[in-house]
Every structure is written in C-alpha cells, then in structure tokens.
Design an enzyme around this catalytic site. Structure first.
Site, PDB file in Angstrom:
ATOM      1  CD  GLU A  49      40.094 -34.248  35.795  1.00  0.00           C
ATOM      2  OE1 GLU A  49      40.530 -34.442  36.941  1.00  0.00           O
ATOM      3  OE2 GLU A  49      39.918 -35.172  34.968  1.00  0.00           O
ATOM      4  CB  CYS A 268      41.633 -37.682  39.309  1.00  0.00           C
ATOM      5  SG  CYS A 268      41.558 -39.378  38.683  1.00  0.00           S
ATOM      6  CG  ASN A 398      36.330 -39.341  38.900  1.00  0.00           C
ATOM      7  OD1 ASN A 398      35.814 -39.351  37.790  1.00  0.00           O
ATOM      8  ND2 ASN A 398      37.638 -39.429  39.069  1.00  0.00           N
ATOM      9  CD  GLU A 399      38.958 -42.598  36.675  1.00  0.00           C
ATOM     10  OE1 GLU A 399      40.069 -42.518  37.239  1.00  0.00           O
ATOM     11  OE2 GLU A 399      38.806 -42.383  35.464  1.00  0.00           O
TER      12      GLU A 399
END
Length: 671
Positions: A49, A268, A398-399
C-alpha cells in the site's frame, strides 16, 4: 494429484485411479502412508500500500518530486504546484515563472510551468567577478530537490525527460544538470526546445561522482517563453531495467521473499477519502502524462506513476500472482476525518453511476486477461505487453463498514463479475478487526454469495497472537476460505516477530482453509511514516530489514504443498510451536520450530514417516534478545544465521529462547 478427491462418476474415478497408478504410483503410496494434508499453494505473499511514502519517493524509482506540478493544498495544506521546486536565476539573468492550465498536455494533467526568460546575463569581471550571482551558467530555470534530495552514484546513468512547447517564436536552448549541494556540476547536457506543440525531450546523464544531496537543474540559456511539464529523472538501473520502473534494491528485497502473490494498491487507499478520491484503476494505466494524479488518503500525493501496469508487471517479474483490490463503490467510513469521532463518513456512489462502475470492474479483467485485439486488451498490448497477465483474484472492498449501501453495491459488483467471469476468484471483506459487527456481517455476505475467500484484517499485541494459536482450527471447511490480508503484532522488536512466527505455524497447519496471508504494512520511509509498525524501513540510500521481515522470508522461502501433523512434539508447552511441511516438487522436508519463551526448550522430532531423507540438512535460526530491533543505523542487529546440521529418524532439537528455526531436509527422491 489428490486421490481423496471425491468423483461421483464411477467411470471417471476408474480412469483417474488407473492413470494415477501408472504414472504417480510411488507418490500416491507415499502420501497415503504419511497421511499428509494438501494445503494452499499460495499461502504467503505480500501486501503493498502507498503508505509511509512507499510508492512515490520509495519503491517507485522516479527521482523528481512533483514532476507534473500537480501538488495542491488538498494533499497537504502547505503544498502547492511548485512544492519541491526552486525558481533559479543565474549570472544576472532574469525573467518570470507562472503556473498555467489553459493548454495542458492532457486534461488529466492540467498544471504546467510557463518560463519567460527576458534576459540572459554574462559573467562579470573585475570587482564583481566573485559575487554569488556571477557563478554557474547564465540563465533562468527551475531546480528540483527530489524526495529529501537525490542520491546519485559515479558512473551511473540517469534518464532525463521533460515535455515542453515553445510559446515564443524561436527555438530555445537549455542546459540540464545534476548538481551537488555546493552547486558543483556533477554532469550536464544541452537540449534544444524546437516545437510549438507539446513534445518530449530526453537525454541521459552520467554522474561524475557520488552525491547524497544532489538536485536537478533545468536552465534556459536563451531568451524566450515556453511551457514545461512532466520533468522526470530515472536511474537506468531499475529492477529488471524496466522503464518507469522500481528502485532496484527495494524491489529485490521483495523478490527475495519469493511471495506467492502481491496484493495492491491497498488498503484504505483503495476506497479513499470520499468517492471522488477512490482509487480508479483506469486512471493509472497508459502514458504517465495522461494519468490522473490525486490526493493520497494518508496525507500526501499519488502521481500514479506506479500504476496497475507496473504492479502487474512486477508480479510477473517475481513470479507472484497479482491480487488487485477494487473499491466496493463506497468510500472509507473514516472519510473526512470522521475516525476522530467514531465515523461513519462512508459515501456511496449514486445508483445511477453503478452500471458504469460495474463495467469498470469488468474492464479490468479484459485489460488483464483479454486478447491483444480486445478493447481493453489492446490498451495493455499498446503498453508493450501483448500477452495476458493471467489475473485470477480480485478483492472487492477493504475494511468497509458493512452498511446497507455497501451491501447493495457489493452484491451488484460480485454478481456481475461471477456472471461474466466465473473463473475469477472474488475476495470479500470483513472489516478491520478480528471480530465484531462488521466482521460477522462481512462473513454473512460472503457465505450468502458463496465467495471463494474472505479478507480478514487485524493488528494486535504479541500476546493476542500467542493466545489465539487455535483460531482457525475450528473454521468450517465448507465455507469460504480465509485471506488474512493484513496482520501484524504491534512492534518491530524480535518478540513481535517471534510471536508472528508462532502464529504462522498455525496458518500452515490450517492452510487448507487459510488460503493466503500477508503482513502489513510493507514499507516505511524515514521521516515520512503514518504507521509505525512496518516490515522494511528505508531512506533514499539504505534500508533496514526488521525481524518481522526475516520471519516472513523464512516462511515464504521455505514452504511446501503438504502439511504433516505429529512430526514435532512440543509436549504441550505453550511457549513452543511447530510445523512440518513437504515440498513435493523438490522432495524437501521442512521443519519450523518456534520458541517464544525466555529459556531454551527441547523439541522431539520423529521423521519415521519419511523415507530416503539425507541426514545432512540446512538450518536457519533467528534468535536474540526479545527487545532487540534493527534500525537504519544498525540494520544487522538481528539477522538469521545459516548453518548445517545432522538429522536422523528421531532426534531432539534444543530451541534457543525467543527463536525461529527452519531445518530443510533433502531426500534422495522427489516422491
């Protein structure tokens, strides 16, 4: 071949069995006798990331910061189009500099510099000859300071390029140079700007000496007015010598781990700070001057120079499966800083935009896997890669906060992909924690949609990992598999890494249901970290490998395809963990033994299930003080030690305190 595969058709079963007996007879008998369990072929991989300056200024080898003049206060309040640039006037020359947007190279890249050189001075003589303004080449231009300055090496070649167009009538001469901090010229070359249309100009600079604090000067040496954009400097020595490539030393560290897959670009970062900040893969392919730069969720800027093509190419270069993660058409629930008040700031794409967004997801598969004559496959081919990338996995979300808006859009996306590309394995999301409401809802959605995999994330103290070594033993094997996409113990001390090693032995034990796992985050640049527990720390010149990195590498480079139980006895000591695998491609038997305690402990090894192993084995041991860690100043405080050892049908191993040991045993035959 798995002889335990249940085939309903009797005829097919007989054919398979006959073929197996004729071709793989010895292998099948061996597997039956040893009662090994087939496990995931791609358990250990990497998660990348762009956090902590991992991409721009890090793995991405571009040396010019803010090369397209697209920095803005939206990235960081004090930033602007000329951040990291200096306006330079040398030897009594003068002019002006402006940022304009009215005639850009491309609408995706609106800002550029207009340089108006009104006078080019001459070196003074006599009493004025030694004043600072009289030094260097006469002219007006711009200087880039790089990402915390530029590192150049004597004899190394650097590819310079920039786009420019004349605004005034005559061609203009420029000098391009690399300079040391004292203004010393390390190398320079001349170019002529000779077109009233945007044109790319290039040259190669070879440094005359080393410098840890170099800068790039682009200096106009004749009168006139012109526009400049996308000023770039790349070392020719990138990973695999790729153009627009990766920093060779950092990329090699990842290749050395032999990861089974790479998950990218987040994290994120994927769902972004609001729907306008979501990571859109189409914005990151094609010529760099046409890519859409934007704010990085983590508080800086993304050039998108490291985009989807570069991610896929890197995966191919290191033999890893690409695992792109796409937004589930909702933004991060912490958008707008709502994490400070507990959220939720999640925004969802309007339903009238969903058809186009779903098509964007489908187009990714065609771009990656389609023929060179297909619409999106031809765009891939035009970049220089006519062959398909063989995409198999896509993560959706994602999350995310599992809201009704998320659920509706997630279902629409997954149903569309499954309908058109049933061969693609979709990965769901279960929130940022190991349990709780979003975790339960995420798993429920995955079960309802019959997804192959669910992405679990959690960051915990080392004690949590040691008290949850049985977490996956009871997972239902009839339900979706697990991708442990982000996990880490809070800290980069040896005790953190060894706790993770103990946990990883249980991932191997459960690798029939835990299909993939990746530590996170991967990179962190000195003085630019938003997340302090990371695998690799670096600056422009050096890097430091954490004990966590060494553990991950020891597992990923010593993996197999079959798990065997009851080979290593820990006598129910809770400070001990162990795993035994076999790699049937090489015939190697791989033992992993972990001691999380502060005293040496004995483990009993019984290899009687294995035949024809060679007593001379290879051993790797990572051990030391529990509080020890590696730093950029002392990067080799904790490193694995290689040695040779003798093994027998039955032997004892004394595991050092706070240690991970891998013993790799060769056999006389692969089967």
């Amino acid at each position: 071949m798995n002889i335990n595969l249940k085939i309903k058709n009797c005829f097919k079963l007989r054919v398979v069995c006959l073929f197996s007996l004729l071709v793989f007879n010895s292998y099948i008998i061996n597997v039956n006798a040893q009662q090994g369990k087939k496990i995931s072929p791609y358990l250990f991989g990497l998660f990348f990331e762009d956090i902590n300056y991992a991409a721009d200024g890090g793995l991405y080898a571009e040396m010019v910061q803010n090369r397209s003049f697209e920095y803005a206060p939206a990235d960081t309040p004090q930033w602007h189009s000329l951040t990291s640039w200096e306006y330079v006037k040398q030897v009594f020359s003068y002019g002006s500099l402006n940022i304009e947007t009215n005639n850009p190279i491309h609408l995706n890249n609106p800002h550029y510099v207009v340089l108006d050189i009104q006078h080019v001075g001459k070196h003074a003589t006599g009493e004025y000859s030694d004043i600072p303004e009289n030094k260097g080449t006469p002219g007006v231009g711009i200087k880039n300071l790089g990402y915390d300055a530029m590192i150049v090496k004597a004899g190394e070649h650097y590819d310079f390029s920039m786009f420019a167009r004349q605004i005034s009538g005559k061609p203009m001469s420029f000098v391009v140079s690399l300079q040391g901090t004292d203004g010393k010229i390390l190398v320079e070359d001349k170019i002529i700007i000779d077109s009233k249309d945007w044109k790319k100009y290039t040259t190669t600079l070879t440094a005359s000496e080393n410098s840890d604090s170099a800068s790039l000067l682009v200096l106009g040496t004749s009168k006139g007015k012109l526009a400049i954009d996308v000023v770039s400097l790349f070392p020719q020595n990138t990973f695999k010598n790729r153009k627009n490539g990766l920093r060779a030393d950092l990329a090699q560290l990842l290749a050395d781990m032999k990861p089974a897959f790479v998950r990218f670009p987040g994290g994120c970062l994927v769902h972004g700070d609001g729907t306008n900040n979501m990571y859109r893969w189409k914005h990151t392919v094609g010529p760099i001057e046409q890519r859409v730069e934007q704010k990085n969720l983590w508080g800086y800027h993304q050039t998108m120079g490291l985009g989807y093509f570069e991610y896929f190419q890197f995966c191919e270069d290191i033999g890893a499966k690409p695992v792109p993660v796409l937004p589930a058409a909702v933004s991060c629930q912490n958008s707008g800083g709502t994490w400070r008040i507990g959220g939720t700031g999640q925004q969802a794409l309007p339903m009238e935009d969903m058809e186009a967004y779903i098509q964007e997801v489908l187009d990714l598969v065609e771009w990656a896997n389609g023929s060179a004559t297909s619409k999106w496959g031809s765009i891939r081919a035009a970049t220089g890669h006519p062959e398909a990338f063989n995409l198999e996995f896509i993560g959706i979300g994602n999350e995310d906060k599992i809201t009704p808006e998320f659920q509706e859009r997630f279902n629409m996306i997954t149903q569309a992909v499954k309908a058109k590309y049933p061969e693609i394995q979709l990965i769901g999301t279960s929130g940022p924690f190991s349990d709780g409401e979003d975790f339960e809802k995420g798993w429920a959605i995955a079960n309802k949609n019959n997804l192959p995999l669910v992405d679990e994330h959690y960051y915990k103290q080392p004690e949590w990992f040691l008290s949850n070594l049985n977490r996956y033993d009871s997972y239902d094997r009839k339900k979706p598999g697990v991708y442990l996409g982000e996990y880490a113990s809070w800290g980069n001390k040896l005790k953190n890494a060894i706790a993770e090693a103990a946990y990883m032995t249980t991932l191997e034990r459960n690798a029939d249901i835990v299909k993939m796992a990746s530590y996170a985050p991967l990179f962190a640049k000195k003085n630019h970290t938003q997340w302090t527990t990371d695998m690799i720390f670096f600056d422009n010149k050096e890097y430091s490998l954490t004990p966590n990195y060494h553990v991950q590498k020891m597992f990923s480079t010593n993996y197999g395809d079959t798990y065997y139980k009851n080979i290593i006895s820990t006598e129910k000591d809770t400070t001990l963990s162990a795993s035994c695998l076999k790699d049937n491609k090489t015939g190697d038997i791989i033992l992993k033994m972990v001691n999380t305690g502060v005293e040496s402990k004995n483990m009993k090894v019984n290899l009687s299930k294995f035949k024809n192993f060679i007593p001379d084995a290879e051993q790797i041991t990572l051990t030391g003080d529990a509080e020890a860690e590696n730093t950029l100043e002392n990067p080799t405080h904790i490193v694995p030690k290689n040695s040779n050892t003798k093994v027998s049908k039955s032997f004892d191993y004394i595991a050092p305190p706070m240690s991970l040991t891998v013993i790799r045993i060769k056999t006389k035959t692969k089967y």
